[in-house]
Design a protein around this motif. Structure first.
Motif, mmCIF file in Angstrom:
data_model
loop_
_atom_site.group_PDB
_atom_site.id
_atom_site.type_symbol
_atom_site.label_atom_id
_atom_site.label_comp_id
_atom_site.label_asym_id
_atom_site.label_seq_id
_atom_site.Cartn_x
_atom_site.Cartn_y
_atom_site.Cartn_z
ATOM 1 N N TYR A 16 0.898 -1.157 0.000
ATOM 2 C CA TYR A 16 0.000 0.000 0.000
ATOM 3 C C TYR A 16 0.931 1.199 0.000
ATOM 4 O O TYR A 16 1.455 1.560 1.054
ATOM 5 N N ILE A 19 3.961 1.081 2.289
ATOM 6 C CA ILE A 19 3.802 0.000 3.268
ATOM 7 C C ILE A 19 3.820 -1.360 2.581
ATOM 8 O O ILE A 19 3.040 -1.619 1.669
ATOM 9 N N ALA A 21 2.802 -4.732 2.903
ATOM 10 C CA ALA A 21 1.840 -5.427 3.771
ATOM 11 C C ALA A 21 1.962 -6.945 3.708
ATOM 12 O O ALA A 21 1.795 -7.621 4.720
ATOM 13 N N ALA A 40 -1.933 -11.329 14.575
ATOM 14 C CA ALA A 40 -2.311 -10.146 15.350
ATOM 15 C C ALA A 40 -2.882 -9.059 14.439
ATOM 16 O O ALA A 40 -2.858 -9.182 13.217
ATOM 17 N N ASN A 41 -3.345 -7.986 15.050
ATOM 18 C CA ASN A 41 -3.806 -6.815 14.299
ATOM 19 C C ASN A 41 -2.726 -6.324 13.358
ATOM 20 O O ASN A 41 -1.575 -6.182 13.765
ATOM 21 N N GLY A 42 -3.111 -6.074 12.118
ATOM 22 C CA GLY A 42 -2.157 -5.487 11.181
ATOM 23 C C GLY A 42 -1.174 -6.477 10.575
ATOM 24 O O GLY A 42 -0.271 -6.082 9.838
ATOM 25 N N ALA A 43 -1.348 -7.767 10.845
ATOM 26 C CA ALA A 43 -0.410 -8.768 10.319
ATOM 27 C C ALA A 43 -0.529 -8.930 8.806
ATOM 28 O O ALA A 43 0.406 -9.376 8.143
ATOM 29 N N GLY A 44 -1.704 -8.572 8.269
ATOM 30 C CA GLY A 44 -1.905 -8.695 6.824
ATOM 31 C C GLY A 44 -2.969 -9.717 6.450
ATOM 32 O O GLY A 44 -3.089 -10.111 5.283
ATOM 33 N N LYS A 45 -3.772 -10.131 7.416
ATOM 34 C CA LYS A 45 -4.788 -11.160 7.163
ATOM 35 C C LYS A 45 -5.835 -10.664 6.163
ATOM 36 O O LYS A 45 -6.134 -11.340 5.180
ATOM 37 N N SER A 46 -6.397 -9.498 6.444
ATOM 38 C CA SER A 46 -7.420 -8.959 5.526
ATOM 39 C C SER A 46 -6.820 -8.678 4.161
ATOM 40 O O SER A 46 -7.473 -8.894 3.136
ATOM 41 N N THR A 47 -5.589 -8.200 4.158
ATOM 42 C CA THR A 47 -4.924 -7.919 2.876
ATOM 43 C C THR A 47 -4.822 -9.189 2.036
ATOM 44 O O THR A 47 -5.017 -9.152 0.818
ATOM 45 N N ARG A 50 -8.163 -9.719 0.571
ATOM 46 C CA ARG A 50 -8.453 -8.698 -0.453
ATOM 47 C C ARG A 50 -7.671 -8.944 -1.734
ATOM 48 O O ARG A 50 -8.137 -8.648 -2.821
ATOM 49 N N GLU A 88 -14.830 -8.132 6.482
ATOM 50 C CA GLU A 88 -14.803 -7.754 7.895
ATOM 51 C C GLU A 88 -15.878 -6.684 8.135
ATOM 52 O O GLU A 88 -16.106 -5.822 7.292
ATOM 53 N N GLU A 165 -12.885 -12.406 9.775
ATOM 54 C CA GLU A 165 -13.262 -12.148 11.173
ATOM 55 C C GLU A 165 -14.751 -12.295 11.442
ATOM 56 O O GLU A 165 -15.390 -11.358 11.953
ATOM 57 N N GLN A 197 -9.129 -13.456 14.478
ATOM 58 C CA GLN A 197 -8.307 -13.119 15.638
ATOM 59 C C GLN A 197 -8.611 -14.075 16.780
ATOM 60 O O GLN A 197 -7.809 -14.234 17.693
HETATM 61 P P1 ATP Z 1 -6.731 -6.531 11.517
HETATM 62 O O1 ATP Z 1 -6.989 -7.798 12.233
HETATM 63 O O2 ATP Z 1 -6.423 -5.399 12.420
HETATM 64 O O3 ATP Z 1 -7.738 -6.210 10.471
HETATM 65 P P2 ATP Z 1 -4.971 -7.587 9.477
HETATM 66 O O4 ATP Z 1 -4.064 -8.694 9.852
HETATM 67 O O5 ATP Z 1 -6.181 -7.932 8.724
HETATM 68 O O6 ATP Z 1 -5.338 -6.758 10.763
HETATM 69 P P3 ATP Z 1 -4.400 -5.789 7.323
HETATM 70 O O7 ATP Z 1 -5.683 -5.042 7.456
HETATM 71 O O8 ATP Z 1 -4.250 -6.721 6.195
HETATM 72 O O9 ATP Z 1 -4.095 -6.562 8.667
HETATM 73 O O10 ATP Z 1 -3.225 -4.733 7.290
HETATM 74 C C1 ATP Z 1 -1.870 -5.077 7.023
HETATM 75 C C2 ATP Z 1 -1.020 -3.810 6.997
HETATM 76 O O11 ATP Z 1 -1.365 -3.027 5.867
HETATM 77 C C3 ATP Z 1 -1.206 -2.898 8.195
HETATM 78 O O12 ATP Z 1 0.041 -2.366 8.515
HETATM 79 C C4 ATP Z 1 -2.150 -1.839 7.707
HETATM 80 O O13 ATP Z 1 -1.958 -0.610 8.371
HETATM 81 C C5 ATP Z 1 -1.767 -1.725 6.256
HETATM 82 N N1 ATP Z 1 -2.920 -1.333 5.435
HETATM 83 C C6 ATP Z 1 -4.086 -2.006 5.288
HETATM 84 N N2 ATP Z 1 -4.913 -1.362 4.437
HETATM 85 C C7 ATP Z 1 -4.258 -0.256 4.026
HETATM 86 C C8 ATP Z 1 -4.568 0.818 3.138
HETATM 87 N N3 ATP Z 1 -5.729 0.856 2.480
HETATM 88 N N4 ATP Z 1 -3.652 1.787 2.991
HETATM 89 C C9 ATP Z 1 -2.464 1.738 3.636
HETATM 90 N N5 ATP Z 1 -2.102 0.760 4.469
HETATM 91 C C10 ATP Z 1 -2.972 -0.234 4.669
#
Ligand code: ATP
Length: 239
Positions: A16, A19, A21, A40-47, A50, A88, A165, A197
């Motif tokens: 991103y 970043i 990810a 954990a939060n921000g690990a990249g699961k949703s990414t 997506r 989510e 989630e 999570q």
């Molecule tokens: P959570 O459980 O908090 O949703 P996650 O494991 O799903 O966390 P992601 O949402 O995939 O994590 O985010 C992975 C990284 O990418 C994080 O550092 C987040 O800040 C960053 N990120 C996610 N979406 C964007 C975006 N649209 N623009 C910039 N950075 C992003």
């Protein structure tokens, strides 16, 4: 394992802007499996989800589904290939009724009779939705909205369901209910990639799992073995 690979992520990288990810993620989902992705939060699961559903683009690496390279396939065509995402936070159409939300799930289909049958199946599976068929979705409880989001995804007749989630913000009893629904959907033939999570539930329901930390897969294996792994216990299962 002997099952055919349905989904394969190979050295997947996602950025991103500045970043980074996802950093070289390798992951497979076999036909008929439930695979969990925890972290954990921000690990990249949703990414990860997506990227599979085409909402974010891979900067390098590949995604294949049923042996076909889908890395560059746009999101609306991914659905047609048989991949449905339950995002989510549910994201139901708040101003539309339960029925309208479910009908929208079938927008890519033309088989009127099949749609009707699937609608009946979804309503049988979720009696609470049936009772609330004309209710505006924004007024449903969190658990009901989650059911609606899952029901809407089922209306696309997916081969693979991506769940982000599903237990978020739900009371323990509802969490149990949602997980037993996930198991049922799988038993009826839908393959599932689950992001959670709630690692305890995610490892209970899955056959295999992956652990993601700051964009990298750090562990993977049979879910029941990961549930006994000391590092996993400490980091994700509260000791
Ligand atoms: P959570 O459980 O908090 O949703 P996650 O494991 O799903 O966390 P992601 O949402 O995939 O994590 O985010 C992975 C990284 O990418 C994080 O550092 C987040 O800040 C960053 N990120 C996610 N979406 C964007 C975006 N649209 N623009 C910039 N950075 C992003």
């Amino acid at each position: 394992m002997g099952v055919a690979t349905l989904l394969n992520l190979e050295d997947l990288n996602v950025h991103y802007g500045a970043i980074w990810a996802l950093k070289g993620v390798n992951l497979t989902v076999g036909e008929g499996e439930i695979v969990s992705l925890i972290g954990a939060n921000g690990a990249g699961k949703s990414t990860t989800l997506r990227a599979i559903s085409g909402v974010v683009k891979a900067s390098s690496g590949g995604i294949s589904f049923q042996g076909e390279d889908i890395t560059k396939v746009p999101a609306h065509d991914i659905v047609k290939k048989g991949i449905a995402q339950v995002p989510e936070g549910r994201r139901v159409f708040a101003n539309l009724s339960v029925l309208e939300n479910l009908e929208l799930g079938a927008y890519i289909r033309r088989d009127t009779r099949g749609i009707k049958r699937d609608l009946d199946d979804v309503l049988d599976r979720f009696p609470r939705l049936k009772e609330r068929i004309g209710q505006v979705a924004g007024t449903l409880s969190g658990g009901e909205q989650q059911m609606l989001a899952i029901g809407r995804a089922l209306m696309t007749r997916p081969k693979l369901m991506l769940l982000d989630e599903p237990s978020m913000g739900l009371a323990p009893l509802l969490v149990k209910e949602i997980f037993s629904i996930i198991r049922e959907i799988n038993e009826e033939g839908t393959t599932i990639l689950l992001v959670e999570q709630n690692a305890r539930m995610a490892l209970q329901v899955a056959s295999r799992a992956y652990v993601l930390e700051t964009g990298r897969i750090v562990l993977d294996g049979l879910a029941k073995e990961l549930a006994m792994n000391e590092d996993v216990k400490k980091a994700y299962l509260g000791g």
